[in-house]
Scaffold this motif. Sequence first.
Motif, PDB file in Angstrom:
ATOM      1  N   ALA A   6       1.156  -1.105   0.238  1.00 59.77           N
ATOM      2  CA  ALA A   6      -0.192  -0.177   0.049  1.00 59.77           C
ATOM      3  C   ALA A   6       0.845   1.377   0.141  1.00 59.77           C
ATOM      4  N   ALA A   7       2.266   0.976   0.771  1.00 60.00           N
ATOM      5  CA  ALA A   7       2.918   2.363   0.747  1.00 60.00           C
ATOM      6  C   ALA A   7       3.354   2.699  -0.500  1.00 60.00           C
ATOM      7  N   LEU A   8       3.020   2.149  -2.232  1.00 58.83           N
ATOM      8  CA  LEU A   8       3.950   2.627  -2.905  1.00 58.83           C
ATOM      9  C   LEU A   8       2.024   2.694  -4.085  1.00 58.83           C
ATOM     10  N   ALA A  32      27.005  10.303 -14.467  1.00 58.95           N
ATOM     11  CA  ALA A  32      27.080   9.860 -13.261  1.00 58.95           C
ATOM     12  C   ALA A  32      27.396  10.773 -12.125  1.00 58.95           C
ATOM     13  N   HIS A  33      26.117  10.777 -10.974  1.00 60.28           N
ATOM     14  CA  HIS A  33      25.750  11.720  -9.855  1.00 60.28           C
ATOM     15  C   HIS A  33      27.051  11.418  -8.835  1.00 60.28           C
ATOM     16  N   TYR A  34      28.208  10.387  -8.668  1.00 66.11           N
ATOM     17  CA  TYR A  34      28.927  11.174  -8.151  1.00 66.11           C
ATOM     18  C   TYR A  34      30.064   9.959  -8.201  1.00 66.11           C
ATOM     19  N   VAL A  99      14.977  17.266  -9.825  1.00 61.99           N
ATOM     20  CA  VAL A  99      15.082  17.152  -8.027  1.00 61.99           C
ATOM     21  C   VAL A  99      16.099  15.676  -7.188  1.00 61.99           C
ATOM     22  N   ILE A 100      16.858  16.740  -6.111  1.00 59.90           N
ATOM     23  CA  ILE A 100      17.220  15.454  -6.153  1.00 59.90           C
ATOM     24  C   ILE A 100      16.551  14.841  -4.576  1.00 59.90           C
ATOM     25  N   ALA A 101      16.292  13.435  -4.824  1.00 62.96           N
ATOM     26  CA  ALA A 101      15.385  12.601  -4.215  1.00 62.96           C
ATOM     27  C   ALA A 101      16.527  11.121  -3.533  1.00 62.96           C
ATOM     28  N   ALA A 155       9.035   1.831  -6.757  1.00 61.31           N
ATOM     29  CA  ALA A 155       9.545   2.872  -5.398  1.00 61.31           C
ATOM     30  C   ALA A 155       9.042   4.501  -5.303  1.00 61.31           C
ATOM     31  N   LEU A 156       9.516   4.399  -3.708  1.00 56.21           N
ATOM     32  CA  LEU A 156       9.193   5.323  -3.240  1.00 56.21           C
ATOM     33  C   LEU A 156      10.360   5.866  -3.220  1.00 56.21           C
ATOM     34  N   PHE A 157      10.700   7.507  -4.070  1.00 60.43           N
ATOM     35  CA  PHE A 157      11.894   8.402  -3.463  1.00 60.43           C
ATOM     36  C   PHE A 157      10.752   8.919  -3.205  1.00 60.43           C
ATOM     37  N   GLU A 159      12.032  13.598  -1.763  1.00 59.89           N
ATOM     38  CA  GLU A 159      12.865  14.913  -2.120  1.00 59.89           C
ATOM     39  C   GLU A 159      13.382  14.901  -0.664  1.00 59.89           C
ATOM     40  N   VAL A 160      15.404  15.413  -1.241  1.00 59.85           N
ATOM     41  CA  VAL A 160      15.750  15.733  -0.191  1.00 59.85           C
ATOM     42  C   VAL A 160      16.645  16.723  -0.502  1.00 59.85           C
ATOM     43  N   LYS A 161      17.111  17.716   0.304  1.00 58.61           N
ATOM     44  CA  LYS A 161      18.263  19.082  -0.343  1.00 58.61           C
ATOM     45  C   LYS A 161      19.610  18.220  -0.026  1.00 58.61           C
ATOM     46  N   HIS A 164      21.177  17.157   2.730  1.00 52.91           N
ATOM     47  CA  HIS A 164      20.672  15.870   3.164  1.00 52.91           C
ATOM     48  C   HIS A 164      22.980  15.279   3.542  1.00 52.91           C
ATOM     49  N   PHE A 165      22.697  15.232   2.074  1.00 46.22           N
ATOM     50  CA  PHE A 165      24.065  14.087   2.111  1.00 46.22           C
ATOM     51  C   PHE A 165      25.184  15.376   2.884  1.00 46.22           C
ATOM     52  N   ILE A 166      24.997  16.416   3.177  1.00 45.24           N
ATOM     53  CA  ILE A 166      26.372  17.411   3.730  1.00 45.24           C
ATOM     54  C   ILE A 166      25.938  17.408   5.610  1.00 45.24           C
ATOM     55  N   GLN A 183      31.404  18.693  -8.845  1.00 47.48           N
ATOM     56  CA  GLN A 183      30.348  17.765  -8.255  1.00 47.48           C
ATOM     57  C   GLN A 183      29.690  18.831  -7.029  1.00 47.48           C
ATOM     58  N   VAL A 184      30.258  19.622  -7.020  1.00 46.10           N
ATOM     59  CA  VAL A 184      29.348  20.869  -6.659  1.00 46.10           C
ATOM     60  C   VAL A 184      28.536  21.416  -7.830  1.00 46.10           C
ATOM     61  N   ARG A 185      28.582  21.757  -8.740  1.00 49.86           N
ATOM     62  CA  ARG A 185      28.053  22.472  -9.722  1.00 49.86           C
ATOM     63  C   ARG A 185      27.101  21.347 -10.244  1.00 49.86           C
ATOM     64  N   ARG A 186      27.246  19.818 -10.313  1.00 51.06           N
ATOM     65  CA  ARG A 186      26.189  18.971 -10.433  1.00 51.06           C
ATOM     66  C   ARG A 186      24.882  19.105  -9.159  1.00 51.06           C
ATOM     67  N   ALA A 187      25.267  19.412  -8.053  1.00 52.85           N
ATOM     68  CA  ALA A 187      25.039  18.998  -6.692  1.00 52.85           C
ATOM     69  C   ALA A 187      23.818  20.524  -7.075  1.00 52.85           C
ATOM     70  N   ARG A 188      24.425  22.000  -7.615  1.00 48.88           N
ATOM     71  CA  ARG A 188      23.924  23.200  -6.597  1.00 48.88           C
ATOM     72  C   ARG A 188      22.488  22.930  -8.730  1.00 48.88           C
TER      73      ARG A 188
HETATM   74  C1  LIG Z   1      28.329  19.150  -2.524  1.00 47.84           C
HETATM   75  C2  LIG Z   1      28.624  18.444  -1.987  1.00 47.84           C
HETATM   76  C3  LIG Z   1      27.408  17.347  -1.570  1.00 47.84           C
HETATM   77  C4  LIG Z   1      27.073  15.897  -2.588  1.00 47.84           C
HETATM   78  C5  LIG Z   1      26.385  16.285  -2.835  1.00 47.84           C
HETATM   79  C6  LIG Z   1      25.403  15.458  -3.811  1.00 47.84           C
HETATM   80  C7  LIG Z   1      24.294  15.104  -4.444  1.00 47.84           C
HETATM   81  C8  LIG Z   1      23.907  13.687  -5.510  1.00 47.84           C
HETATM   82  C9  LIG Z   1      23.024  13.854  -6.071  1.00 47.84           C
HETATM   83  C10 LIG Z   1      22.065  12.944  -6.121  1.00 47.84           C
HETATM   84  C11 LIG Z   1      21.755  11.511  -5.278  1.00 47.84           C
HETATM   85  C12 LIG Z   1      21.279  10.496  -5.653  1.00 47.84           C
HETATM   86  C13 LIG Z   1      21.512   9.540  -4.549  1.00 47.84           C
HETATM   87  C14 LIG Z   1      20.842   8.119  -5.748  1.00 47.84           C
HETATM   88  C15 LIG Z   1      21.147   7.107  -4.786  1.00 47.84           C
HETATM   89  C16 LIG Z   1      20.453   6.390  -5.395  1.00 47.84           C
HETATM   90  C17 LIG Z   1      19.357   5.657  -4.291  1.00 47.84           C
HETATM   91  C18 LIG Z   1      19.512   5.730  -2.841  1.00 47.84           C
HETATM   92  O1  LIG Z   1      19.922   4.659  -2.961  1.00 47.84           O
HETATM   93  S1  LIG Z   1      18.939   6.741  -2.187  1.00 47.84           S
HETATM   94  C19 LIG Z   1      20.117   5.844  -0.794  1.00 47.84           C
HETATM   95  C20 LIG Z   1      19.497   5.038   0.210  1.00 47.84           C
HETATM   96  N1  LIG Z   1      17.943   6.428   0.659  1.00 47.84           N
HETATM   97  C21 LIG Z   1      18.230   6.602   2.197  1.00 47.84           C
HETATM   98  O2  LIG Z   1      19.532   6.109   2.482  1.00 47.84           O
HETATM   99  C22 LIG Z   1      17.237   6.901   2.836  1.00 47.84           C
HETATM  100  C23 LIG Z   1      17.346   6.522   3.931  1.00 47.84           C
HETATM  101  N2  LIG Z   1      15.954   7.659   4.761  1.00 47.84           N
HETATM  102  C24 LIG Z   1      16.025   8.845   5.066  1.00 47.84           C
HETATM  103  O3  LIG Z   1      16.863   9.625   5.213  1.00 47.84           O
HETATM  104  C25 LIG Z   1      15.082   9.980   5.477  1.00 47.84           C
HETATM  105  O4  LIG Z   1      14.062   9.013   5.788  1.00 47.84           O
HETATM  106  C26 LIG Z   1      13.484  10.802   4.224  1.00 47.84           C
HETATM  107  C27 LIG Z   1      14.642  11.629   3.841  1.00 47.84           C
HETATM  108  C28 LIG Z   1      14.027   9.469   3.373  1.00 47.84           C
HETATM  109  C29 LIG Z   1      12.722  10.698   4.836  1.00 47.84           C
HETATM  110  O5  LIG Z   1      13.263  11.166   5.929  1.00 47.84           O
HETATM  111  P1  LIG Z   1      12.384  12.802   6.257  1.00 47.84           P
HETATM  112  O6  LIG Z   1      12.210  13.239   7.721  1.00 47.84           O
HETATM  113  O7  LIG Z   1      12.890  13.460   5.253  1.00 47.84           O
HETATM  114  O8  LIG Z   1      10.852  12.982   5.820  1.00 47.84           O
HETATM  115  P2  LIG Z   1       9.602  11.535   6.328  1.00 47.84           P
HETATM  116  O9  LIG Z   1       8.353  12.519   7.351  1.00 47.84           O
HETATM  117  O10 LIG Z   1      10.180  10.980   7.172  1.00 47.84           O
HETATM  118  O11 LIG Z   1       8.729  11.370   5.148  1.00 47.84           O
HETATM  119  C30 LIG Z   1       8.060  12.178   4.438  1.00 47.84           C
HETATM  120  C31 LIG Z   1       7.010  11.876   3.735  1.00 47.84           C
HETATM  121  O12 LIG Z   1       7.238  10.440   2.726  1.00 47.84           O
HETATM  122  C32 LIG Z   1       6.544   8.946   3.186  1.00 47.84           C
HETATM  123  N3  LIG Z   1       8.007   7.932   3.396  1.00 47.84           N
HETATM  124  C33 LIG Z   1       9.320   8.061   3.671  1.00 47.84           C
HETATM  125  N4  LIG Z   1       9.577   7.235   4.127  1.00 47.84           N
HETATM  126  C34 LIG Z   1       9.419   6.312   3.890  1.00 47.84           C
HETATM  127  C35 LIG Z   1       8.943   4.841   3.388  1.00 47.84           C
HETATM  128  N5  LIG Z   1      10.108   3.855   3.380  1.00 47.84           N
HETATM  129  N6  LIG Z   1       7.944   3.882   2.751  1.00 47.84           N
HETATM  130  C36 LIG Z   1       6.446   4.474   2.839  1.00 47.84           C
HETATM  131  N7  LIG Z   1       6.408   5.952   3.254  1.00 47.84           N
HETATM  132  C37 LIG Z   1       7.376   6.694   3.441  1.00 47.84           C
HETATM  133  C38 LIG Z   1       6.413   9.471   4.645  1.00 47.84           C
HETATM  134  O13 LIG Z   1       5.418   8.349   5.497  1.00 47.84           O
HETATM  135  C39 LIG Z   1       6.390  10.974   4.264  1.00 47.84           C
HETATM  136  O14 LIG Z   1       5.317  10.636   3.658  1.00 47.84           O
HETATM  137  P3  LIG Z   1       3.692  12.162   4.666  1.00 47.84           P
HETATM  138  O15 LIG Z   1       4.233  13.703   3.540  1.00 47.84           O
HETATM  139  O16 LIG Z   1       3.506  12.072   5.150  1.00 47.84           O
HETATM  140  O17 LIG Z   1       2.249  11.624   3.099  1.00 47.84           O
END
Ligand SMILES: CCCCCCCC/C=C\CCCCCCCC(=O)SCCNC(=O)CCNC(=O)[C@H](O)C(C)(C)COP(=O)(O)OP(=O)(O)OC[C@H]1O[C@@H](n2cnc3c(N)ncnc32)[C@H](O)[C@@H]1OP(=O)(O)O
Length: 194
Positions: A6-8, A32-34, A99-101, A155-157, A159-161, A164-166, A183-188
């Motif tokens: 149901a969550a999906l 690549a994003h990273y 969007v970053i997610a 999946a359910l992704f 969105e984060v700022k 989140h990573f920093i 990397q900074v340009r890609r993130a910004r």
């Molecule tokens: C300048 C240098 C810096 C570097 C910059 C780099 C940029 C790179 C660019 C792009 C990178 C992309 C990377 C892709 C890599 C491949 C994808 C991956 O493998 S990602 C890794 C695995 N995932 C995690 O590690 C997430 C760990 N989890 C968390 O951090 C949190 O739980 C998070 C952010 C997902 C949510 O936390 P909350 O506090 O922000 O938000 P809340 O309120 O809990 O959730 C928002 C809504 O989402 C639902 N939700 C959250 N998690 C759920 C779940 N597991 N199942 C169902 N619903 C969920 C909630 O029920 C809520 O829904 P309602 O708004 O109330 O309707």
Amino acid sequence: MTGTSAALTPPADAIPPVRHPEAPAPGELLGAHYEHCFGCGGGQPHGLHLAARAGEGVTVTAEFTVTPDHQGAPGLAHGGVLATALDETLGSLNWLLRVIAVTGRLETDYVRPVPVGTVLHLEAEVTAVSGRKIYSTATGRIGGPDGPVAVRGYALFIEVKVDHFIDNGRPEEIQAAMSDPDQVRRARAFEVNP
Ligand SMILES: CCCCCCCC/C=C\CCCCCCCC(=O)SCCNC(=O)CCNC(=O)[C@H](O)C(C)(C)COP(=O)(O)OP(=O)(O)OC[C@H]1O[C@@H](n2cnc3c(N)ncnc32)[C@H](O)[C@@H]1OP(=O)(O)O
């Protein structure tokens, strides 16, 4: 057997995804994003080196070649590696939304075994968006776009700022990433989402 939890299921007020006007053109490689990403980075010798390409609308295609480094059973891809391929492909969709997610939930169906040497062809699309929540699906086929289905992902992704990573990454890697202008340009590029 197939199915999702149901969550999906997008809520009733979810809307169709909107391709960002500055999204990469259909056919363009996303890159690549990273560099050290296990899914797409060139700096990971045993990584998937998955290459994703923008499609029409909010869709992508991607390819990944299963190597001996990716085995679970003899001569067969590990299920976790296949989930990584789905996760990476689904994650690359967010480039088209600009969007970053991060992955909140990922469900997988394993339909048939995937031998070493296979080129897994993946296609993915965003199906709905609700606030910060991005719903998407992907299919992986053996050998090419018309090959037999091997895996499906849902999946359910969320969105984060960039923070989140920093805030959460290990300081060594974060500092290295922040001192890399590319990397900074890609993130910004993803930070402003009008
Ligand atoms: C300048 C240098 C810096 C570097 C910059 C780099 C940029 C790179 C660019 C792009 C990178 C992309 C990377 C892709 C890599 C491949 C994808 C991956 O493998 S990602 C890794 C695995 N995932 C995690 O590690 C997430 C760990 N989890 C968390 O951090 C949190 O739980 C998070 C952010 C997902 C949510 O936390 P909350 O506090 O922000 O938000 P809340 O309120 O809990 O959730 C928002 C809504 O989402 C639902 N939700 C959250 N998690 C759920 C779940 N597991 N199942 C169902 N619903 C969920 C909630 O029920 C809520 O829904 P309602 O708004 O109330 O309707």
